[in-house]
Design a protein around this motif. Structure first.
Motif, PDB file in Angstrom:
ATOM      1  N   GLY A 301      44.572  52.655  45.098  1.00 17.21           N
ATOM      2  CA  GLY A 301      45.292  53.240  43.991  1.00 17.21           C
ATOM      3  C   GLY A 301      45.017  52.463  42.722  1.00 17.21           C
ATOM      4  N   SER A 302      45.609  52.916  41.630  1.00 20.15           N
ATOM      5  CA  SER A 302      45.400  52.253  40.352  1.00 20.15           C
ATOM      6  C   SER A 302      46.627  52.451  39.485  1.00 20.15           C
ATOM      7  CB  SER A 302      44.157  52.820  39.649  1.00 20.15           C
ATOM      8  OG  SER A 302      43.922  52.165  38.416  1.00 20.15           O
ATOM      9  N   SER A 303      46.924  51.464  38.649  1.00 16.68           N
ATOM     10  CA  SER A 303      48.074  51.580  37.768  1.00 16.68           C
ATOM     11  C   SER A 303      47.998  50.500  36.699  1.00 16.68           C
ATOM     12  CB  SER A 303      49.389  51.447  38.562  1.00 16.68           C
ATOM     13  OG  SER A 303      50.493  51.776  37.755  1.00 16.68           O
ATOM     14  N   THR A 304      49.022  50.486  35.863  1.00 15.20           N
ATOM     15  CA  THR A 304      49.201  49.385  34.928  1.00 15.20           C
ATOM     16  C   THR A 304      49.704  48.163  35.687  1.00 15.20           C
ATOM     17  OG1 THR A 304      50.596  48.584  33.124  1.00 15.20           O
ATOM     18  CG2 THR A 304      51.456  50.402  34.408  1.00 15.20           C
ATOM     19  N   ALA A 305      49.283  46.977  35.256  1.00 16.50           N
ATOM     20  CA  ALA A 305      49.666  45.754  35.958  1.00 16.50           C
ATOM     21  C   ALA A 305      51.142  45.410  35.791  1.00 16.50           C
ATOM     22  CB  ALA A 305      48.798  44.580  35.498  1.00 16.50           C
ATOM     23  N   THR A 306      51.872  46.167  34.986  1.00 14.49           N
ATOM     24  CA  THR A 306      53.317  45.935  34.927  1.00 14.49           C
ATOM     25  C   THR A 306      53.992  46.239  36.261  1.00 14.49           C
ATOM     26  OG1 THR A 306      53.674  48.158  34.025  1.00 14.49           O
ATOM     27  CG2 THR A 306      53.481  46.337  32.442  1.00 14.49           C
ATOM     28  N   VAL A 307      53.310  46.948  37.168  1.00 14.35           N
ATOM     29  CA  VAL A 307      53.896  47.175  38.498  1.00 14.35           C
ATOM     30  C   VAL A 307      53.997  45.880  39.291  1.00 14.35           C
ATOM     31  CG1 VAL A 307      53.181  49.588  38.658  1.00 14.35           C
ATOM     32  CG2 VAL A 307      51.652  47.791  39.520  1.00 14.35           C
ATOM     33  N   LEU A 308      53.332  44.811  38.820  1.00  9.44           N
ATOM     34  CA  LEU A 308      53.436  43.512  39.482  1.00  9.44           C
ATOM     35  C   LEU A 308      54.683  42.754  39.051  1.00  9.44           C
ATOM     36  CD1 LEU A 308      49.709  42.373  39.182  1.00  9.44           C
ATOM     37  CD2 LEU A 308      50.856  43.265  41.220  1.00  9.44           C
ATOM     38  N   VAL A 309      55.429  43.326  38.127  1.00 16.76           N
ATOM     39  CA  VAL A 309      56.630  42.684  37.597  1.00 16.76           C
ATOM     40  C   VAL A 309      57.841  43.507  38.020  1.00 16.76           C
ATOM     41  CG1 VAL A 309      57.785  41.896  35.503  1.00 16.76           C
ATOM     42  CG2 VAL A 309      55.289  41.840  35.637  1.00 16.76           C
ATOM     43  N   PRO A 310      58.859  42.891  38.605  1.00 17.49           N
ATOM     44  CA  PRO A 310      60.046  43.656  39.016  1.00 17.49           C
ATOM     45  C   PRO A 310      60.676  44.382  37.832  1.00 17.49           C
ATOM     46  CG  PRO A 310      60.105  41.432  39.915  1.00 17.49           C
ATOM     47  CD  PRO A 310      58.972  41.458  38.939  1.00 17.49           C
ATOM     48  N   PRO A 311      61.299  45.534  38.075  1.00 13.98           N
ATOM     49  CA  PRO A 311      61.857  46.319  36.968  1.00 13.98           C
ATOM     50  C   PRO A 311      62.808  45.549  36.067  1.00 13.98           C
ATOM     51  CG  PRO A 311      61.779  47.653  38.957  1.00 13.98           C
ATOM     52  CD  PRO A 311      61.381  46.264  39.368  1.00 13.98           C
ATOM     53  N   TRP A 312      63.615  44.662  36.635  1.00 11.91           N
ATOM     54  CA  TRP A 312      64.581  43.927  35.797  1.00 11.91           C
ATOM     55  C   TRP A 312      63.876  43.116  34.713  1.00 11.91           C
ATOM     56  CZ3 TRP A 312      63.832  38.738  35.565  1.00 11.91           C
ATOM     57  CH2 TRP A 312      63.204  38.110  36.645  1.00 11.91           C
TER      58      TRP A 312
END
Length: 545
Positions: A301-312
């Protein structure tokens, strides 16, 4: 690009015609004129001025529909020749329709005082353009800009995160009753202005802060207008089944048409959940839920690397997130959560099997593109990939790039791709981040050739007529374009793709992601040729204007 009434007439001879319905092919000639299909019959006699195309041995089908595109901004970027950078990868595959506004992150509506921060927030998935080109604020204005600039036909979804941000910013809390009513009103206005549905991405902020009741309230607005709900579920990994139950509940309570985006089971521990996922979705459909889905035919898959940071850590927007990522104590908390927490969020680090399973696909720093994060860390002299020093290097990169990093995550299983595509409600979406200065996922250029060449011809998951149905009429109906796209019939727009079913195949790789597929001989949109053998016609942009 509207139907071109002055498009030159063409007679396509002896094609194996698939009309998009799933019916078996019929050998026939097809004549187009004035941008529409004029006649389908054997032995059509050309008249003076007709271009004649010998299609003996080739398949002629309606133009394909990309059910999950991220070319939202790059399709409005003007070009002097060829096609916009967001359209070119699609046209050369035979895609004549794109569906924008995915994962809850549409490019409209947007408030004037939030435009600059908003642009930064969606750049990782939907790209960026010069501010002078951002001429819209409402969804209707955005859709008009897309249809003026794109060399493909377009459908647009209203993003849940975009709506939430428009009304209540990036706050991590439930909306007040007044705020929820305002979100419903803005959604209704956008749908009435031409939006094809609503989308959410429950791993992306601020949609990740929403509860099920909020989703139901918004989906009631879409359901009342017969518009679908495209959803990136809250977890595609550890809590995949629970996340699927949530969106089924939303559909049951609201009556909305549920469209399950990029269906998958992410992470080795979760691969065996694919069968149960299919069973739950089928049970929902059998119980009355209107259900469709899409997939891309890859294990990564592919996405923005902000998915490596928890939502909070992303609450409050980009500037607040960057301040947190620069704080040593916060970094330690995020590292601990990445290493240990698979329950409170969809942990991309975990389901990608750590830094070795994630590649850097987009970043401005020289020398990092195409490297796994593990290689990137080791090249910086750190051998222990779970150490604070290793995570600091990743956080430093995110801060340096102002969160504008894209990634590729290897987390899937080929057998599951085929299992999902065998379901009759599953269509095709590239889900390709355009990433013009990086190394995008090969699905941007390879998705449709890969479906036809590998899933259909090599593995026989479905037959050719059924695959074409999924990529044409089935997809067009989902987004309300069934009258203008997806069917090869007299009187319909001449949006066509001519391909060799015996040779069509993707060539794009993770190392060379921009290679055109082979076997796609010619693509017409509104009766005009827009691509031949993997190359865009230089006159496409002028024809669109």
């Amino acid at each position: 690009m509207p139907t071109a009434t002055n498009a030159p007439p063409v007679v396509i001879r002896s094609a194996s015609v698939l009309d998009g319905s799933g019916a078996d092919p019929v050998v026939a000639d097809v004549r187009t004129a004035g941008g529409v299909i004029e006649r389908i019959a054997p032995g059509i006699t050309p008249v003076e001025g007709d271009e004649v195309v010998d299609a003996g041995g080739l398949t002629l089908a309606p133009g394909f529909v990309d059910l999950h595109s991220h070319s939202d901004l790059y399709t409005v970027q003007p070009v002097d020749a060829g096609a916009p950078v967001g359209d070119e990868p699609k046209l050369i595959q035979g895609c004549t329709v794109q569906v924008f506004g995915q994962d809850g992150l549409s490019a409209a509506p947007v408030r004037e005082d939030d435009l600059d921060d908003f642009r930064r927030s969606i750049a990782g998935l939907d790209g960026d353009i010069d501010r002078s080109l951002w001429t819209w604020r409402s969804f209707g204005e955005y859709l008009a800009a897309v249809r003026r600039g794109s060399t493909t036909r377009a459908a647009g979804l209203v993003g849940h995160s975009t709506l939430r941000r428009f009304v209540m910013g990036m706050d991590n809390r439930p909306p007040t009753l007044d705020e929820l009513s305002e979100m419903q009103a803005v959604l209704a206005e956008s749908l009435d202005a031409g939006a094809a549905g609503i989308s959410t991405g429950l791993v992306y902020v601020p949609a990740a802060f929403a509860d099920t009741d909020e989703l139901v309230a918004l989906c009631e607005v879409a359901a009342a207008r017969g518009k679908p709900f495209f959803v990136h579920v809250r977890s595609e990994s550890e809590h995949l089944l629970e996340a699927t139950d949530e969106v089924i509940e939303v559909a049951q309570r609201s009556g909305v048409h549920l469209h399950y985006s990029h269906i998958k089971a992410a992470g080795k521990r979760n691969w065996d959940k694919a069968g149960e996922l299919v069973e739950r979705l089928q049970h929902a459909a059998d119980s009355g839920v209107k259900l469709t889905a899409d997939l891309h035919p890859y294990i990564a898959g592919s996405s923005t690397a902000t998915v490596l940071v928890p939502p909070w850590a992303l609450e409050g927007g980009p500037d607040a997130a960057l301040r947190r990522l620069s704080d040593t104590a916060v970094r330690d908390r995020i590292r601990t959560q990445l290493l240990t927490d698979v329950d409170t969020w969809d942990n991309w680090y975990d389901f990608s099997s750590g830094w070795g399973g994630i590649r850097i696909a987009g970043a401005r720093r020289p020398g990092v593109l195409g490297k796994s994060f593990a290689r990137f860390i080791q090249d910086e002299g750190v051998e222990d990939l779970t150490s604070p020093a290793a995570f600091d290097l990743v956080f430093d990169l995110l801060v340096e790039e102002q969160l504008g990093v894209t990634l590729i995550s290897f987390n899937g299983l080929e057998d599951n791709v085929m299992k999902f595509f065998s379901q009759p409600y599953v269509g095709v979406g590239s889900d390709g981040v355009v990433n013009p200065d990086g190394l995008p996922h090969p699905r941007l250029y390879g998705t449709f050739g890969r479906v036809l060449g590998r899933l259909v011809r090599e593995h026989g998951v479905v037959d050719l007529a059924e695959a074409v149905r999924r990529m044409t009429s089935h997809a067009a109906r989902i987004v309300g374009l069934g009258d203008t796209a997806g069917t090869l019939a007299v009187g319909r727009p001449a949006d066509l793709v001519l391909f060799d079913a015996n040779t069509v195949l993707d060539r794009a790789t993770y190392e060379e992601p921009r290679l055109a597929p082979i076997g796609v001989h010619r693509v017409w949109l509104g009766g005009r040729t827009v691509a031949r053998n993997g190359v865009i016609e230089p006159t496409v942009a002028a024809a669109a204007r």
